[in-house]
Design a protein around this motif. Structure first.
Motif, PDB file in Angstrom:
ATOM      1  N   LEU A 190      52.563   9.568  27.136  1.00  0.00           N
ATOM      2  CA  LEU A 190      53.256   9.157  25.924  1.00  0.00           C
ATOM      3  C   LEU A 190      53.520  10.367  25.037  1.00  0.00           C
ATOM      4  O   LEU A 190      52.727  11.306  24.996  1.00  0.00           O
ATOM      5  CB  LEU A 190      52.435   8.119  25.155  1.00  0.00           C
ATOM      6  CG  LEU A 190      52.162   6.801  25.882  1.00  0.00           C
ATOM      7  CD1 LEU A 190      51.307   5.884  25.012  1.00  0.00           C
ATOM      8  CD2 LEU A 190      53.461   6.110  26.266  1.00  0.00           C
ATOM      9  N   ALA A 191      54.647  10.326  24.340  1.00  0.00           N
ATOM     10  CA  ALA A 191      54.993  11.418  23.438  1.00  0.00           C
ATOM     11  C   ALA A 191      54.443  11.174  22.045  1.00  0.00           C
ATOM     12  O   ALA A 191      53.961  12.096  21.380  1.00  0.00           O
ATOM     13  CB  ALA A 191      56.511  11.578  23.369  1.00  0.00           C
ATOM     14  N   ALA A 192      54.552   9.926  21.566  1.00  0.00           N
ATOM     15  CA  ALA A 192      54.124   9.593  20.213  1.00  0.00           C
ATOM     16  C   ALA A 192      53.877   8.094  20.148  1.00  0.00           C
ATOM     17  O   ALA A 192      54.150   7.359  21.104  1.00  0.00           O
ATOM     18  CB  ALA A 192      55.182  10.012  19.196  1.00  0.00           C
ATOM     19  N   ALA A 193      53.344   7.631  19.018  1.00  0.00           N
ATOM     20  CA  ALA A 193      53.070   6.217  18.826  1.00  0.00           C
ATOM     21  C   ALA A 193      53.435   5.818  17.410  1.00  0.00           C
ATOM     22  O   ALA A 193      53.541   6.665  16.511  1.00  0.00           O
ATOM     23  CB  ALA A 193      51.603   5.907  19.115  1.00  0.00           C
ATOM     24  N   PHE A 194      53.646   4.523  17.209  1.00  0.00           N
ATOM     25  CA  PHE A 194      53.893   3.987  15.878  1.00  0.00           C
ATOM     26  C   PHE A 194      53.432   2.548  15.859  1.00  0.00           C
ATOM     27  O   PHE A 194      53.139   1.949  16.906  1.00  0.00           O
ATOM     28  CB  PHE A 194      55.379   4.101  15.498  1.00  0.00           C
ATOM     29  CG  PHE A 194      56.284   3.225  16.312  1.00  0.00           C
ATOM     30  CD1 PHE A 194      56.714   1.999  15.832  1.00  0.00           C
ATOM     31  CD2 PHE A 194      56.701   3.626  17.575  1.00  0.00           C
ATOM     32  CE1 PHE A 194      57.542   1.191  16.588  1.00  0.00           C
ATOM     33  CE2 PHE A 194      57.538   2.824  18.338  1.00  0.00           C
ATOM     34  CZ  PHE A 194      57.961   1.603  17.848  1.00  0.00           C
ATOM     35  N   LEU A 195      53.371   1.951  14.683  1.00  0.00           N
ATOM     36  CA  LEU A 195      52.919   0.580  14.541  1.00  0.00           C
ATOM     37  C   LEU A 195      54.131  -0.342  14.494  1.00  0.00           C
ATOM     38  O   LEU A 195      54.991  -0.208  13.616  1.00  0.00           O
ATOM     39  CB  LEU A 195      52.082   0.423  13.267  1.00  0.00           C
ATOM     40  CG  LEU A 195      51.213  -0.839  13.190  1.00  0.00           C
ATOM     41  CD1 LEU A 195      50.107  -0.789  14.242  1.00  0.00           C
ATOM     42  CD2 LEU A 195      50.603  -0.981  11.795  1.00  0.00           C
ATOM     43  N   LEU A 196      54.200  -1.246  15.449  1.00  0.00           N
ATOM     44  CA  LEU A 196      55.270  -2.239  15.500  1.00  0.00           C
ATOM     45  C   LEU A 196      54.892  -3.384  14.569  1.00  0.00           C
ATOM     46  O   LEU A 196      53.889  -4.060  14.773  1.00  0.00           O
ATOM     47  CB  LEU A 196      55.449  -2.743  16.933  1.00  0.00           C
ATOM     48  CG  LEU A 196      56.720  -3.527  17.259  1.00  0.00           C
ATOM     49  CD1 LEU A 196      57.962  -2.667  17.108  1.00  0.00           C
ATOM     50  CD2 LEU A 196      56.648  -4.087  18.684  1.00  0.00           C
ATOM     51  N   ALA A 197      55.686  -3.601  13.542  1.00  0.00           N
ATOM     52  CA  ALA A 197      55.357  -4.574  12.504  1.00  0.00           C
ATOM     53  C   ALA A 197      55.573  -6.001  13.000  1.00  0.00           C
ATOM     54  O   ALA A 197      56.341  -6.242  13.937  1.00  0.00           O
ATOM     55  CB  ALA A 197      56.216  -4.319  11.268  1.00  0.00           C
ATOM     56  N   PRO A 198      54.924  -6.986  12.391  1.00  0.00           N
ATOM     57  CA  PRO A 198      55.133  -8.382  12.778  1.00  0.00           C
ATOM     58  C   PRO A 198      56.614  -8.768  12.717  1.00  0.00           C
ATOM     59  O   PRO A 198      57.296  -8.530  11.720  1.00  0.00           O
ATOM     60  CB  PRO A 198      54.303  -9.152  11.747  1.00  0.00           C
ATOM     61  CG  PRO A 198      53.226  -8.206  11.342  1.00  0.00           C
ATOM     62  CD  PRO A 198      53.870  -6.855  11.352  1.00  0.00           C
ATOM     63  N   GLY A 199      57.110  -9.343  13.797  1.00  0.00           N
ATOM     64  CA  GLY A 199      58.501  -9.746  13.892  1.00  0.00           C
ATOM     65  C   GLY A 199      59.438  -8.671  14.401  1.00  0.00           C
ATOM     66  O   GLY A 199      60.571  -8.964  14.790  1.00  0.00           O
ATOM     67  N   GLU A 200      59.000  -7.424  14.385  1.00  0.00           N
ATOM     68  CA  GLU A 200      59.861  -6.304  14.761  1.00  0.00           C
ATOM     69  C   GLU A 200      59.942  -6.173  16.283  1.00  0.00           C
ATOM     70  O   GLU A 200      59.031  -6.548  17.014  1.00  0.00           O
ATOM     71  CB  GLU A 200      59.302  -5.015  14.152  1.00  0.00           C
ATOM     72  CG  GLU A 200      60.214  -3.812  14.290  1.00  0.00           C
ATOM     73  CD  GLU A 200      59.641  -2.577  13.595  1.00  0.00           C
ATOM     74  OE1 GLU A 200      60.431  -1.735  13.142  1.00  0.00           O
ATOM     75  OE2 GLU A 200      58.393  -2.464  13.503  1.00  0.00           O
ATOM     76  N   ALA A 201      61.060  -5.600  16.752  1.00  0.00           N
ATOM     77  CA  ALA A 201      61.283  -5.396  18.177  1.00  0.00           C
ATOM     78  C   ALA A 201      61.569  -3.938  18.454  1.00  0.00           C
ATOM     79  O   ALA A 201      61.988  -3.179  17.560  1.00  0.00           O
ATOM     80  CB  ALA A 201      62.446  -6.257  18.662  1.00  0.00           C
ATOM     81  N   VAL A 202      61.363  -3.530  19.712  1.00  0.00           N
ATOM     82  CA  VAL A 202      61.657  -2.159  20.123  1.00  0.00           C
ATOM     83  C   VAL A 202      62.140  -2.178  21.567  1.00  0.00           C
ATOM     84  O   VAL A 202      61.708  -3.002  22.373  1.00  0.00           O
ATOM     85  CB  VAL A 202      60.418  -1.241  19.964  1.00  0.00           C
ATOM     86  CG1 VAL A 202      59.273  -1.683  20.855  1.00  0.00           C
ATOM     87  CG2 VAL A 202      60.776   0.217  20.234  1.00  0.00           C
ATOM     88  N   ALA A 203      63.071  -1.273  21.875  1.00  0.00           N
ATOM     89  CA  ALA A 203      63.579  -1.122  23.243  1.00  0.00           C
ATOM     90  C   ALA A 203      63.853   0.350  23.487  1.00  0.00           C
ATOM     91  O   ALA A 203      64.148   1.107  22.561  1.00  0.00           O
ATOM     92  CB  ALA A 203      64.853  -1.931  23.453  1.00  0.00           C
TER      93      ALA A 203
END
Length: 310
Positions: A190-203
């Protein structure tokens, strides 16, 4: 987050996935998508469901907004390069082959007429081929997320082939789900990380999983529909958005557009952020829009240069 609830949640999600697969599979000859493709160039439209019409409408809207960087008619170009079940090639497609395939990829040639339930859809030219895969996975995640939320589930993460959407949090007080961004130059890193907030999506769209090798040269599956050639210079793009369908579609469009033009497109989509990783294996660089740049945390053992893309 609650193991006891996981089997029921899994089954609910799987039913949602199966529903979208049945509607939009390009590999199932009995699917409505296959019916639309088989009728390309015919005078009579094909009646499709509300779900199909919704996904198609979103895809065509994004094609218009991105000026064709996202294009749900890229199928003939993909096959010209040897993807999507086409025979392997010894040489790249000629300019004439690319032009012929590109002539079948004008999203404005899709005819849609709304019906009380669904729509009547027609591909106006023979040989046109609709492929909604660049948005359908995210749409399936959203459908699963909505059904799980309606059923009273809390604190879970829906993951379909790297298309994610969070509900609640992973642990009390965490505020979301810790999510990693893959390092495209190191398998399983992995390069980096972040916090995915409630309801949020990522692709994420990347050049490292699907590719063909022609004449000893590796070509990624992410094509620029405007030129008919694989995109170069970018290794990966990650997008956060209010819905998984939007994150899925935008990740493809932004991969094609690159950081400058991609950041301009993002201004049309409030609540969305993006990160590009240039294809520079010797030096890991992250170009992130301000909202995502502020949330990034380095992953243990990984160093990179972070640039903010306005």
């Amino acid at each position: 987050a609650d193991p006891a609830a996981a089997p029921q949640a899994r089954d609910t999600a799987q039913r949602a996935f199966d529903h979208i697969e049945a509607e939009l599979s390009q590999w199932d000859p009995s699917s409505p998508l296959s019916a639309v493709n088989q009728a390309a160039g015919q005078p009579d439209p094909v009646t499709v469901s509300d779900t199909f019409a919704d996904v198609l409408g979103r895809a065509l809207d994004l094609a218009e907004a991105s000026d064709g960087a996202f294009n749900p008619l890229v199928g003939p170009l993909m096959r010209a390069w040897g993807f999507n079940g086409a025979a392997p090639r010894d040489t790249p497609p000629s300019e004439a082959e690319r032009r012929a395939a590109a002539a079948l990829a004008d999203w404005r040639d899709v005819s849609r007429a709304p019906l009380p339930h669904g729509a009547a859809v027609r591909l106006t030219r023979p040989g046109m081929r609709l492929d909604l895969g660049a948005l359908a996975k995210g749409y399936a995640v959203d459908l699963a997320w909505e059904r799980l939320a309606a059923a009273g589930h809390t604190n879970l993460l829906v993951d379909l082939a790297g298309n994610l959407r969070a509900l609640g949090e992973a642990a009390p007080g965490r505020g979301g789900w810790r999510t990693g961004i893959r390092n495209p130059f190191e398998p399983d890193a992995l390069a980096a990380a972040f916090l995915l907030a409630p309801g949020e999506a990522v692709a994420t769209s990347g050049n490292y999983e699907r590719f063909v090798v022609i004449g000893g040269v590796r070509y990624a599956h992410l094509l620029d529909p405007r030129t008919g050639t694989p995109v170069t210079g970018t290794a990966g793009v990650t997008v956060t958005a209010p819905t998984a369908a939007l994150a899925d579609g935008l990740s493809t469009a932004l991969f094609v557009l690159g950081p400058r033009d991609g950041a301009a497109l993002l201004r049309r989509y409030p609540g969305c952020d993006a990160l590009w990783i240039p294809d520079t294996p010797g030096h890991l660089t992250l170009l992130a829009t301000p909202g995502l740049a502020a949330r990034l945390k380095p992953f243990a053992g990984t160093s990179y240069t972070l640039l903010v893309q306005h």
